[in-house]
Write a protein that holds these residues in place. Structure first.
Motif, PDB file in Angstrom:
ATOM      1  N   UNK A   1      -6.092 -19.120 -24.206  1.00 42.11           N
ATOM      2  CA  UNK A   1      -6.197 -17.684 -23.880  1.00 42.11           C
ATOM      3  C   UNK A   1      -7.143 -17.484 -22.703  1.00 42.11           C
ATOM      4  N   UNK A   2      -8.268 -18.194 -22.734  1.00 36.89           N
ATOM      5  CA  UNK A   2      -9.242 -18.081 -21.647  1.00 36.89           C
ATOM      6  C   UNK A   2      -8.644 -18.597 -20.340  1.00 36.89           C
ATOM      7  N   UNK A   3      -7.908 -19.705 -20.404  1.00 37.95           N
ATOM      8  CA  UNK A   3      -7.266 -20.245 -19.203  1.00 37.95           C
ATOM      9  C   UNK A   3      -6.272 -19.241 -18.629  1.00 37.95           C
ATOM     10  N   UNK A   4      -5.519 -18.596 -19.502  1.00 33.14           N
ATOM     11  CA  UNK A   4      -4.549 -17.578 -19.072  1.00 33.14           C
ATOM     12  C   UNK A   4      -5.254 -16.412 -18.382  1.00 33.14           C
ATOM     13  N   UNK A   5      -6.343 -15.942 -18.979  1.00 40.40           N
ATOM     14  CA  UNK A   5      -7.057 -14.786 -18.434  1.00 40.40           C
ATOM     15  C   UNK A   5      -7.746 -15.119 -17.111  1.00 40.40           C
ATOM     16  N   UNK A   6      -8.397 -16.272 -17.053  1.00 41.73           N
ATOM     17  CA  UNK A   6      -9.096 -16.651 -15.813  1.00 41.73           C
ATOM     18  C   UNK A   6      -8.090 -16.926 -14.703  1.00 41.73           C
ATOM     19  N   UNK A   7      -6.951 -17.532 -15.035  1.00 41.64           N
ATOM     20  CA  UNK A   7      -5.908 -17.756 -14.027  1.00 41.64           C
ATOM     21  C   UNK A   7      -5.404 -16.423 -13.477  1.00 41.64           C
ATOM     22  N   UNK A   8      -5.255 -15.442 -14.353  1.00 40.76           N
ATOM     23  CA  UNK A   8      -4.843 -14.088 -13.925  1.00 40.76           C
ATOM     24  C   UNK A   8      -5.868 -13.503 -12.950  1.00 40.76           C
TER      25      UNK A   8
ATOM     26  N   UNK B   1       0.061 -18.977 -21.448  1.00 43.08           N
ATOM     27  CA  UNK B   1       0.392 -18.057 -22.538  1.00 43.08           C
ATOM     28  C   UNK B   1       1.246 -18.769 -23.595  1.00 43.08           C
ATOM     29  N   UNK B   2       2.204 -19.590 -23.145  1.00 46.50           N
ATOM     30  CA  UNK B   2       3.056 -20.330 -24.079  1.00 46.50           C
ATOM     31  C   UNK B   2       2.233 -21.315 -24.899  1.00 46.50           C
ATOM     32  N   UNK B   3       1.272 -21.976 -24.252  1.00 45.80           N
ATOM     33  CA  UNK B   3       0.391 -22.902 -24.964  1.00 45.80           C
ATOM     34  C   UNK B   3      -0.507 -22.160 -25.948  1.00 45.80           C
TER      35      UNK B   3
END
Length: 462
Positions: A69-76, A126-128
């Motif tokens: 979730x953190x990776x998704x948010x920081x990538x965004x 997000x899928x992960x």
């Protein structure tokens, strides 16, 4: 006519979708309404909704889910931070020097996403994140509940809380259509990623629609409907009406003087007590003649203002009537739920005050709905132990506030009193700009908002 599931994540969602006309309008368009609540079911009892209420189990996020979730948010944030100060500020504030597992993992994520932050990578993260729920028992609980209720469409009244992610996943598995309502005016232009992906999105305005298409490149125009927002619908509902005489009597106001309404943000806003004290000193020194009402934040304990009750006995206080429904919650502010009378009190304060002073919050829009001018002080410095508020004017949604010329923004303490007096003498000088700003931010009429949302949800099924 089908079955609608409505996910209420917090007290604000409760206010917007339970205390508006939404449930009654939804009943006119669906056979059955099931409310999935992240707050205790007891909060709904007094309103006789005649709906099934399912109190969702509290979800505790595991490290692996947090990581993706953190990776998704920081990538965004990485993808959109260029030329967007709000996202850049959010990106910087999420960095950490903590020497613990999450601290080390966060720094790794920042390094990873500096290379991998395309929309396709965000969707992979997000899928992960969603696949990490595979062995989480709450997934099975949510799956069985949705299957038992035979829901056709699941409506999320907030798109961001991480604890709705497992519910999104189970809806996807059961091929239930999912719809998200974009919660607030700043959520797209300055916040992180949504909790998950949805089939459809309801937004306030065309401005918000363009933001959604810009920040979520996988979303297509046909997935978005402009519906307005129920956040302000109670202001046009007859049941929340009160009289000016009752308002003045409630606060024991001097009817010969104008009324200033000062509204506060939560405790993360350090400057509110400072601005309030500056204003109170003007009145105490007879430099300003006015009634002063202070409304504290519903998400905040009012204790940080209590010393002012003795120091400035002329201040009238409106402590929001929001009840804490659950103790020991990871996010306790989400568990505060408004009472019916709190909306009556807020509506009367907005309607019968002469000017509203706040620190760059959506209460600007609340006041404009009643044609009330708004003043936003942003002065102060770190040297005085205050937040440097001026930087927030570079946030995209607040830049639109400043560019609209609908709000009096005070950037120096020496200009504060003059600004208040000027607005009180000429309360309608910016009225045209105020109306244009409301039209920009809230794309539909307040009247019929709940009906519009219910009809839109019904149309999505066809």
């Amino acid at each position: 006519m089908k079955k609608l599931g409505v996910v209420i994540t917090d007290g604000v969602g409760f206010r917007n979708f339970i205390l508006s006309d939404f449930i009654s309008e939804a009943k006119n368009n669906f056979d059955t309404i099931v409310i999935y609540s992240c707050i205790p079911a007891s909060a709904f009892q007094k309103y006789n909704l005649d709906c099934k209420i399912v109190e969702l189990d509290q979800y505790k996020e595991k490290f692996i889910t947090w990581f993706f979730r953190k990776a998704k948010e920081v990538a965004h944030l990485q993808l959109h931070r260029k030329n967007n100060f709000g996202i850049q500020d959010n990106f910087n504030s999420n960095k950490t020097n903590a020497k613990n597992p999450r601290g080390y993992a966060t720094r790794f994520i920042y390094g990873l996403t500096s290379l991998l932050h395309s929309e396709s990578w965000i969707l992979r993260f997000n899928k992960l994140q969603q696949s990490s729920f595979k062995n989480n028992p709450i997934g099975k609980l949510f799956h069985n509940q949705l299957k038992e209720d035979a829901i056709d469409i699941l409506f999320f009244t907030h798109q961001r809380p991480p604890f709705i992610a497992p519910l999104i996943l189970q809806a996807e598995k059961l091929k239930i259509k999912t719809v998200a309502f974009i919660f607030s005016w700043d959520n797209l232009a300055s916040k992180g990623r949504m909790a998950g992906n949805f089939n459809h999105y309801l937004v306030w305005s065309n401005l918000m629609k363009s933001d959604l298409l810009h920040f979520y490149q996988s979303v297509k125009p046909h997935q978005i409907d402009v519906v307005g927002t129920p956040q302000f619908e109670p202001y046009v509902l007859e049941r929340y009406k009160t009289s000016k005489e009752a308002f003045y009597a409630k606060y024991k106001l001097d009817s010969t003087l104008p009324v200033i309404l000062f509204t506060c943000n939560d405790s993360s806003s350090k400057n509110d007590p400072f601005y309030l004290e500056v204003l109170a000193e003007y009145i105490a020194a007879s430099k300003l003649r006015a009634n002063l009402i202070v409304r504290t934040s519903p998400a905040d304990e009012p204790s940080r203002f209590l010393y002012m009750q003795k120091k400035y006995p002329f201040i009238k206080w409106n402590f929001p009537d929001w009840i804490l429904t659950r103790e020991n919650h990871a996010e306790p502010w989400t568990q505060r739920v408004p009472e019916y009378n709190d909306i009556v009190n807020l509506k009367s304060a907005l309607q019968f005050s002469d000017v509203i002073i706040n620190v760059l919050s959506t209460i600007i829009l609340d006041g404009f709905i009643f044609d009330k001018p708004s003043i936003c002080p942003v002065f102060g410095s770190k040297e005085r132990g205050l937040d440097s508020m001026g930087k927030y004017l570079d946030y995209a949604h607040l830049k639109q506030v400043e560019d609209s010329n609908s709000v009096t923004i005070v950037k120096a303490e020496s200009e504060f009193m003059e600004a208040v007096n000027t607005v009180l003498k000429n309360p309608e000088v910016l009225l045209s700009e105020q109306k244009k700003f409301v039209a920009l931010e809230i794309g539909e009429k307040l009247e019929g908002t709940s009906k519009r949302i219910a009809l839109t949800l019904k149309s999505i099924l066809h």
